[in-house]
Design an enzyme around this catalytic site. Sequence first.
Site, PDB file in Angstrom:
ATOM      1  N   HIS A 103       0.849  -1.193   0.000  1.00  0.00           N
ATOM      2  CA  HIS A 103       0.000   0.000   0.000  1.00  0.00           C
ATOM      3  C   HIS A 103       0.885   1.243   0.000  1.00  0.00           C
ATOM      4  O   HIS A 103       2.094   1.165   0.226  1.00  0.00           O
ATOM      5  CB  HIS A 103      -0.900   0.033   1.250  1.00  0.00           C
ATOM      6  N   ASP A 105       0.518   5.132   1.964  1.00  0.00           N
ATOM      7  CA  ASP A 105      -0.316   5.711   3.025  1.00  0.00           C
ATOM      8  C   ASP A 105      -1.169   6.865   2.499  1.00  0.00           C
ATOM      9  O   ASP A 105      -0.695   7.708   1.736  1.00  0.00           O
ATOM     10  CB  ASP A 105       0.570   6.240   4.153  1.00  0.00           C
ATOM     11  N   HIS A 260       4.856   0.380   0.148  1.00  0.00           N
ATOM     12  CA  HIS A 260       5.640  -0.388   1.115  1.00  0.00           C
ATOM     13  C   HIS A 260       4.801  -1.511   1.687  1.00  0.00           C
ATOM     14  O   HIS A 260       3.567  -1.520   1.565  1.00  0.00           O
ATOM     15  CB  HIS A 260       6.176   0.520   2.223  1.00  0.00           C
ATOM     16  N   ARG A 275       5.328   6.235  14.278  1.00  0.00           N
ATOM     17  CA  ARG A 275       5.147   6.715  12.907  1.00  0.00           C
ATOM     18  C   ARG A 275       4.650   8.146  12.896  1.00  0.00           C
ATOM     19  O   ARG A 275       3.718   8.488  13.620  1.00  0.00           O
ATOM     20  CB  ARG A 275       4.167   5.832  12.137  1.00  0.00           C
TER      21      ARG A 275
HETATM   22  C1  SIN Z   1       3.125   1.011   7.786  1.00  0.00           C
HETATM   23  O1  SIN Z   1       2.580   0.489   6.829  1.00  0.00           O
HETATM   24  O2  SIN Z   1       2.991   2.201   8.045  1.00  0.00           O
HETATM   25  C2  SIN Z   1       4.002   0.176   8.688  1.00  0.00           C
HETATM   26  C3  SIN Z   1       5.239  -0.269   8.018  1.00  0.00           C
HETATM   27  C4  SIN Z   1       6.094  -1.093   8.939  1.00  0.00           C
HETATM   28  O3  SIN Z   1       5.708  -1.325  10.089  1.00  0.00           O
HETATM   29  O4  SIN Z   1       7.170  -1.513   8.517  1.00  0.00           O
END
Ligand code: SIN
Length: 284
Positions: A103, A105, A260, A275
């Site tokens: 995906h 974000d 990612h 995050r």
């Molecule tokens: C995410 O998709 O924001 C998390 C990515 C991760 O935990 O590596």
Amino acid sequence: MNTEYKAIKVKPLGGAVGAEIYGVDLNEMISEQQFWEVRKAFGQYSVIFFHDQKLTPEKEIRFAERWGEININRFFSSVGGYPKIALVVKEPDQKNNIGGSWHTDHSYDKEPALGSMLFAHEVPKSGGDTIFTSMYAAYDTLSEGLKNTLSTLRARHSSVHVFGAARATTGNDDTVGRIKNPEQATQESIHPVIISHPETGRKALYVNPGFTLGFEGWSDEESKPLLDYLYAHATRPEFTCRFQWRAGSIAFWDNRATWHRAVNDYHGSRRLMHRITIEGTSLS
Ligand code: SIN
């Protein structure tokens, strides 16, 4: 190392995406020259990584705010006392992770996020890597015919199926308790399928398996075969890099130029990340 850079060291991780940055201590207010080069590396590699950075939440926020306004996450818990920092955690007894499939974000927002920064606080002894793939490479390697067709299309993106009430009541996914406010999952947006990146001007494929529902004016069923083709194409190994975390590592990815996926291969161990997401602009 990429010898174009003078104030920092930049080590590319893959042919298409990703570079590690060395010679920067984010506990300090890094100089304008260093920041300019970090910004240049972000534009050139689409995701940049730092190691051995032991930052307090205040310093995480200070670094993030050099890039733009912070988006307060609606769906994740936040770090106690720091609403600007979302918690991405998987406990030893949990099976599902957050972000475990491809995906980018916030594509469901009218002005999708510029980028997301992940700070590793606790990582498993092995596993728990994150994989990134380049949407510039995905676009560049399409045929001229398909590029032309896609340049006329726009796509529908939504948060509802991922963060909304239907998902929140699904019993077999233990991320459910970690995702908050399903009633706030109302975002639906339409964006061009091929965007010109707001800073680099490069063309990038802008659909993703997480949040894209289908093409504007097409049913989901009609859209699926072409989206499936694009999703398989966009995850070709040569467009990707894989990042191995250590406590103190940071990844900062460009949501307009990458997807990612967090690899969920560390059951029985804890992985805890902070995050911070930076607001972006509308896409054209
Ligand atoms: C995410 O998709 O924001 C998390 C990515 C991760 O935990 O590596």
